[in-house]
Design a protein around this motif. Sequence first.
Motif, PDB file in Angstrom:
ATOM      1  N   ASP A 152      -2.047   1.886  -6.833  1.00  9.43           N
ATOM      2  CA  ASP A 152      -3.321   0.653  -6.138  1.00  9.43           C
ATOM      3  C   ASP A 152      -2.216   0.150  -5.760  1.00  9.43           C
ATOM      4  N   ASN A 153      -1.641  -1.042  -6.155  1.00 12.24           N
ATOM      5  CA  ASN A 153      -0.702  -1.870  -6.030  1.00 12.24           C
ATOM      6  C   ASN A 153       0.333  -2.011  -4.460  1.00 12.24           C
ATOM      7  N   ARG A 154       0.178  -0.982  -3.820  1.00 17.20           N
ATOM      8  CA  ARG A 154       1.184  -0.807  -2.716  1.00 17.20           C
ATOM      9  C   ARG A 154       0.642  -1.169  -1.843  1.00 17.20           C
ATOM     10  N   TRP A 155       1.943  -1.688  -0.947  1.00 15.29           N
ATOM     11  CA  TRP A 155       1.537  -2.567   0.567  1.00 15.29           C
ATOM     12  C   TRP A 155       0.284  -1.849   1.066  1.00 15.29           C
ATOM     13  N   TYR A 156       0.342  -0.669   1.085  1.00 16.13           N
ATOM     14  CA  TYR A 156      -0.243   0.485   2.157  1.00 16.13           C
ATOM     15  C   TYR A 156      -1.370   0.751   1.925  1.00 16.13           C
ATOM     16  N   ALA A 157      -2.191   0.504   0.740  1.00 12.81           N
ATOM     17  CA  ALA A 157      -2.892   1.134  -0.808  1.00 12.81           C
ATOM     18  C   ALA A 157      -4.263   1.226   0.272  1.00 12.81           C
ATOM     19  N   PRO A 158      -4.607  -0.307   0.805  1.00 14.29           N
ATOM     20  CA  PRO A 158      -5.865  -0.069   1.765  1.00 14.29           C
ATOM     21  C   PRO A 158      -5.958   0.546   2.759  1.00 14.29           C
TER      22      PRO A 158
END
Length: 289
Positions: A25-31
């Motif tokens: 959930d916290n990876r930079w590309y998650a959005p």
Amino acid sequence: SANFVQSLKAAGKQENFNRIMDDLDNRWYAPLRDDAGVVIARNETMLVPGERTWVSRILGKIPGYGASQRAYTSLINLSRDSMFDDMLRNSGYAPSEISASELRRWGRLVNVSTGRGDPVVFGKMLNESKAFGLPIFWAPRLIISRAQMPFEIFSSSPVVRKEAARQIISFVGINSVILGAGAKAGLWEVETDSNSADFGQIRIGDQSIDPWFGFRPLANLVSRLATGKRKSTVTGVTTDVEAKQIVQDFLRSKLSPLTATGVNLWTGENAIGEPYGAGNVPGDILVPL
């Protein structure tokens, strides 16, 4: 692989599973991954609320079942995330340059290639078919994904076409080399007639090993519909068969265990024509677990 090691840790402890989910959930590309529609299961059952049944809730209480589900869910989630990350890094695009429609094409490939088919038209009917609140078909989204995967090479996205072709060529190529080399060395036998249910399987004595992860039955279906013939795995004899019977047999082979048991009792025989009675029920219900 690293993903497999992580999945084993998730099996050991619930907090390890939670830690993996937090990291995803916290990876930079998650959005971006979420906008693409990549399915990341939010609980260890791999089911969204609409897909849960009373059976899945009962199974969750069996000792050891939860651990195996955490491992499997973690592995699938990590695999989907890794695939999306690779596509993003290798695409040559900056995140701001990727349109919403392009992202959705990427997400569709990631989901389909990992067994999460996109139910449209017939697929939607297959996925939503239920009797007494239970699914009629076993793993309907997996069935759908296997039918959809080959068509991803015709996607309007060049990134998707390239990745889909790479996956298909690697999968077919590696399996073909292994099957052929083992057969030539005398380690096993391989059925080459696509009208046989044993097509492409490794045969060692009475044991069969299927390395095709759900694609082989579809190859059987297409071949039998095209030729109007079926080869018996018992006698080796090839006979003519009507298209209606071919489709019926295919759908029957994809029934969920409970549904298949009901059909077997009703007809008095199982899917391969063997006599079936009440004494066969306990084994058929418990073995899949």
